[in-house]
Design an enzyme around this catalytic site. Sequence first.
Site, PDB file in Angstrom:
ATOM      1  N   CYS A 118     -23.565  84.518  39.815  1.00 48.33           N
ATOM      2  CA  CYS A 118     -24.286  83.559  38.962  1.00 48.33           C
ATOM      3  C   CYS A 118     -23.379  82.478  38.391  1.00 48.33           C
ATOM      4  O   CYS A 118     -23.858  81.470  37.881  1.00 48.33           O
ATOM      5  CB  CYS A 118     -24.993  84.289  37.835  1.00 48.33           C
ATOM      6  SG  CYS A 118     -26.150  85.524  38.412  1.00 48.33           S
ATOM      7  N   HIS A 264     -26.309  79.658  32.199  1.00 47.15           N
ATOM      8  CA  HIS A 264     -26.916  80.592  33.144  1.00 47.15           C
ATOM      9  C   HIS A 264     -27.940  81.410  32.367  1.00 47.15           C
ATOM     10  O   HIS A 264     -27.699  81.774  31.217  1.00 47.15           O
ATOM     11  CB  HIS A 264     -25.864  81.511  33.774  1.00 47.15           C
ATOM     12  CG  HIS A 264     -26.512  82.515  34.677  1.00 47.15           C
ATOM     13  ND1 HIS A 264     -27.297  82.127  35.737  1.00 47.15           N
ATOM     14  CD2 HIS A 264     -26.560  83.872  34.639  1.00 47.15           C
ATOM     15  CE1 HIS A 264     -27.779  83.196  36.326  1.00 47.15           C
ATOM     16  NE2 HIS A 264     -27.357  84.264  35.679  1.00 47.15           N
ATOM     17  N   ASN A 294     -34.132  84.696  36.526  1.00 45.87           N
ATOM     18  CA  ASN A 294     -32.708  84.502  36.844  1.00 45.87           C
ATOM     19  C   ASN A 294     -32.584  84.129  38.318  1.00 45.87           C
ATOM     20  O   ASN A 294     -32.837  84.958  39.191  1.00 45.87           O
ATOM     21  CB  ASN A 294     -31.953  85.811  36.537  1.00 45.87           C
ATOM     22  CG  ASN A 294     -30.483  85.764  36.936  1.00 45.87           C
ATOM     23  OD1 ASN A 294     -30.002  84.776  37.490  1.00 45.87           O
ATOM     24  ND2 ASN A 294     -29.766  86.841  36.664  1.00 45.87           N
TER      25      ASN A 294
END
Length: 337
Positions: A118, A264, A294
């Site tokens: 990520c 993020h 996500n």
Amino acid sequence: MAIEIVATGRYLPTRRVTNDDLAKTIDTNDEWIRSHTGIGSRHYAEPEQATSDLAYEAAMNALENFAPGKAAETALTLDLVIVATSSPDYYGFPAVACIVQDRLGATNAGAFDVSAACTGFVYALDAAAGMLAFGNRKRALVIGSDVLSKITNWDDRGTCVLFGDAAGAAIIERTDAPSTGAGKRGLIHSVLHAQGSGAQELKCERGGTRNPYKDGETLEKATHLYMNGRAVYNFAVKAFTDVMQELLDLEGITMERVKKIIPHQANERIVQAAAKRFGLPEDKFFMNIEKYANTSAATIPVALDEYAHTGDLKKGDIIMTVGFGGGLTYGGNLIVW
Ligand code: ACO
């Protein structure tokens, strides 16, 4: 000489799946998912769509935003195509970036992938900036693209509800703007970190050289994502605030000077904890986790593109990205728009 983001783009697959949709086949419910994560829905790639397909669409969007109707010409001016991903079309090789480079017709560009989960876009942006600052390269396309829905363990309700598929892209360029002093522009600081001691907390367990599939093996399930949610959560809250502070210290500014943080987004609560620790209002962060969940390496570039299109972001504004994820990796960028 400055390294500036000159255009952004994004792509979300059309198939949108709400929490209530998931609750039809998984032992979960909208209330749990919203209250524990802030997620309301996510988008999933179609069976025939791979990570490079999403990356290509986001890249085309960025190229169109840069010079409408001239994507093919602009693609020829690219010196680099970098894709941050942890769900490549093919394990090992070819890189997703090579597939995208070919489809765009970016025949003058070198192409490679960055594997930092990520945090991938944060890493890739800094890698591209460093490579543009050196040699005769001028323009790079940096993409974050992931299709985690194809490596999700659908029997693990603690992880499968968390992810969505997406791609985001940015065109970055070496320009004549100043990179120091008053009026400086572009990427001014990056911090990149890893805590490899936590590597086993978030991983794809099968298919690599540590634990390969065997000849003749019949698989009950595809490669699966494993996450120790609590351990990653605790890591993430500290990593997040450490990166924010480090970027401020590098520039010698306080948070008042930062217009927006593009984080993020793995869990809304991680961002809320960071906001509380810094005494910041939650709207200091540009959030879209409610719509997209996500999306791994895509989260930051998708959010950046959405934010850039709100009209709120003006030349000279300072923005900050903050990422964390598998590796365990974490880092951030400080950018003067
Ligand atoms: N629906 C309903 N109940 C659920 C669900 C679900 N989808 N998932 C878990 N539960 C239940 C559990 O079974 C448990 O029930 P029990 O108490 O009866 O045993 C209860 O909810 C609590 O479960 P926890 O796992 O303790 O829930 P927690 O509050 O820790 O939240 C979460 C889990 C959301 C995963 C959180 O730990 C988290 O956000 N972790 C960090 C994720 C992250 O940052 N990832 C990094 C990026 S990912 C990448 O890099 C690829």
